[in-house]
Design a protein around this motif. Structure first.
Motif, PDB file in Angstrom:
ATOM      1  N   ARG A   1      18.494  53.597  18.874  1.00  0.00           N
ATOM      2  CA  ARG A   1      18.320  54.707  17.930  1.00  0.00           C
ATOM      3  C   ARG A   1      16.844  54.928  17.609  1.00  0.00           C
ATOM      4  O   ARG A   1      16.365  56.054  17.560  1.00  0.00           O
ATOM      5  CB  ARG A   1      19.103  54.426  16.644  1.00  0.00           C
ATOM      6  CG  ARG A   1      20.606  54.369  16.821  1.00  0.00           C
ATOM      7  CD  ARG A   1      21.317  54.189  15.485  1.00  0.00           C
ATOM      8  NE  ARG A   1      22.655  53.651  15.673  1.00  0.00           N
ATOM      9  CZ  ARG A   1      23.050  52.448  15.294  1.00  0.00           C
ATOM     10  NH1 ARG A   1      22.195  51.644  14.674  1.00  0.00           N
ATOM     11  NH2 ARG A   1      24.282  52.038  15.510  1.00  0.00           N
ATOM     12  N   LYS A   2      16.141  53.827  17.416  1.00  0.00           N
ATOM     13  CA  LYS A   2      14.720  53.927  17.088  1.00  0.00           C
ATOM     14  C   LYS A   2      13.933  54.460  18.277  1.00  0.00           C
ATOM     15  O   LYS A   2      13.052  55.326  18.122  1.00  0.00           O
ATOM     16  CB  LYS A   2      14.186  52.555  16.663  1.00  0.00           C
ATOM     17  CG  LYS A   2      12.750  52.610  16.154  1.00  0.00           C
ATOM     18  CD  LYS A   2      12.312  51.250  15.607  1.00  0.00           C
ATOM     19  CE  LYS A   2      10.884  51.338  15.073  1.00  0.00           C
ATOM     20  NZ  LYS A   2      10.407  50.037  14.536  1.00  0.00           N
TER      21      LYS A   2
ATOM     22  N   LYS B   1      14.565  58.239  18.906  1.00  0.00           N
ATOM     23  CA  LYS B   1      13.908  59.069  17.899  1.00  0.00           C
ATOM     24  C   LYS B   1      12.420  59.219  18.201  1.00  0.00           C
ATOM     25  O   LYS B   1      11.829  60.295  18.013  1.00  0.00           O
ATOM     26  CB  LYS B   1      14.104  58.448  16.514  1.00  0.00           C
ATOM     27  CG  LYS B   1      13.561  59.299  15.374  1.00  0.00           C
ATOM     28  CD  LYS B   1      13.883  58.674  14.020  1.00  0.00           C
ATOM     29  CE  LYS B   1      13.365  59.538  12.872  1.00  0.00           C
ATOM     30  NZ  LYS B   1      13.673  58.942  11.544  1.00  0.00           N
TER      31      LYS B   1
ATOM     32  N   GLU C   1      11.931  61.526  21.716  1.00  0.00           N
ATOM     33  CA  GLU C   1      12.483  62.867  21.862  1.00  0.00           C
ATOM     34  C   GLU C   1      11.402  63.945  21.793  1.00  0.00           C
ATOM     35  O   GLU C   1      11.460  64.946  22.513  1.00  0.00           O
ATOM     36  CB  GLU C   1      13.552  63.116  20.796  1.00  0.00           C
ATOM     37  CG  GLU C   1      14.911  62.524  21.166  1.00  0.00           C
ATOM     38  CD  GLU C   1      15.999  62.845  20.149  1.00  0.00           C
ATOM     39  OE1 GLU C   1      15.666  62.994  18.958  1.00  0.00           O
ATOM     40  OE2 GLU C   1      17.155  62.948  20.557  1.00  0.00           O
TER      41      GLU C   1
END
Length: 426
Positions: A24-25, A28, A31
């Motif tokens: 997830r990190k 993020k 992107e």
């Protein structure tokens, strides 16, 4: 990933919450970088489309020639199409090249003659070229060394081409016929050479010697930037169709592009003098070659995104990576230094377990032809050995670096890396 997808990964692949947290990190943070690469993809896609339209490509170009293959309009027009995309005078695109190394060898043997010298300005080239040059120690194999072609290697200086040393050689040794530039890293630990760096090296070489042929090994680099090496002064480039430029569709083959006279000389080494590119049946592969080229800008960027994501994820997990996620890319390769043999092997095995093909296979180190060390390779691909598909390979030598590349889709590349990391960290 949404909640449903993450639950699926937990249940079906056993990816831990710890790894998902890193994911997830990482996602993020990268992107925003993807927008930059999407701009390059869009430009290159439009460039390729315009070339197709200018050459009026039609389904009659998807020919199926046999025998000598004389007058194969699809084969001959594809050469023109590649030349237009590369901004080259000519190109030779053939299924008869068994690999990128074979295409490179045709270029080297085509240009170099007994008494000539080739200068490698990026240090020691990729392992599979060692036998061609005559560095592997084998005698009477038909290497360039056997034919009296000299070889000089200029080590990199602080990971850059030592231009002063190269210019000194060019000025003192009139036998130098070719400067060899390897765009990608091979099994080294350095950033790949971007187009701006290649342009500057060529400018410096030309200032010393106008007569020297500048050859660029373009493997893994096509469509990663807006320009190709021919556009910044290279005389000749070569590469593989089961890497970037085949778009994941081409089932075999390679290409040579550049100055017309040099491409013709390479064609004489693929077939024979007097025949060159005039013959060679294409066995019905033309449609896949055309379609692969059309898809290549998009497919290449899926692989680039996979590498950028992997760099960030593995760095967050505590490993040293090169290039870093934030570094501008010039090829699709991501190097990961594990430092520990077993961790590296487990990661490579994980890439295999995440493959769509042969996911049940357990890859092991082996004595692969053309390599000086044992190599472990994960390549669960639709096309055997296609490194535009998600794959990973590593020589079994310290400091235990794995080289990740490919990914026909970012979704698959992302999942493959997550599966592999899960085998390394709990």
């Amino acid at each position: 990933m949404n909640e449903i997808t993450e639950k699926f990964l937990l249940k079906e692949y056993g990816i831990s919450e710890k790894v998902l947290l890193l994911h997830r990190k990482a996602l993020k943070e990268v992107e925003g970088m993807f927008e930059y690469y999407d701009g390059i993809r869009e430009y290159n896609q439009f460039k390729v489309l315009k070339a197709f339209q200018d050459e009026r490509i039609s389904d009659y170009h998807f020919t199926n020639s046999t025998g000598y293959g004389y007058g194969d309009v699809g084969r001959d027009t594809l050469d023109v199409l590649y030349a237009k995309v590369f901004k080259a005078e000519a190109a030779l695109v053939r299924p008869h090249f068994v690999s990128g190394t074979h295409a490179i060898a045709a270029a080297l043997y085509g240009v170099l003659r007994p008494g000539d010298t080739m200068v490698s300005v990026c240090g020691r080239p990729y392992d599979t070229l060692h036998s061609i040059i005559g560095l592997a120690g084998d005698e009477d194999t038909g290497s360039l060394k056997d034919y009296g072609v000299g070889y000089v290697e200029v080590p990199l200086k602080e990971d850059k081409v030592d231009v002063e040393a190269v210019l000194d050689i060019l000025q003192k040794d009139p036998s130098v016929k070719m400067v060899h530039i390897q765009r990608s890293t091979g099994y080294g630990w350095r950033k790949s050479m971007n187009i701006a760096e290649i342009e500057e090296v060529i400018r410096q070489v030309r200032s010393a010697r106008e007569d020297v042929v500048v050859f660029v090994d373009n493997c893994y680099g096509e469509f990663v930037e807006e320009k190709e090496p021919i556009e910044v002064g290279a005389d000749l480039v070569a590469g593989s169709l089961i890497k970037n430029i085949g778009g994941g569709i081409a089932q075999t083959g390679g290409y040579v592009a550049g100055r017309k006279d040099l491409v013709e000389k390479a064609s004489f080494r693929l077939t024979l003098p007097g025949i060159g590119g005039e013959a060679g049946s294409t066995f019905g592969v033309m449609r896949s070659f055309y379609q692969g080229l059309f898809l290549a800008p998009h497919t290449t960027m899926e692989a680039v995104k996979t590498s950028v994501y992997a760099a960030k994820l593995l760095e967050l997990a505590g490993f040293v990576v090169l290039p870093k996620a934030e570094d501008k890319r010039t090829d699709i390769i991501q190097a990961i230094r594990f430092g520990v043999k077993d961790k590296m092997i487990e990661f490579v095995k994980g890439i295999q377990f995440g493959a769509p093909i042969d996911s049940s296979a357990v890859c092991e180190p082996w004595d692969m032809p053309g390599y000086e060390d044992q190599v472990i390779m994960a390549a669960g691909a639709f096309v055997q050995g296609a490194s535009i598909e998600l794959s990973c390979d590593a020589p079994i030598r310290e400091p235990y670096i794995a080289y990740l590349q490919g990914g026909l889709t970012f979704d698959h590349g992302k999942l493959g890396v997550l599966i592999a990391l899960s085998r390394v960290i709990s």
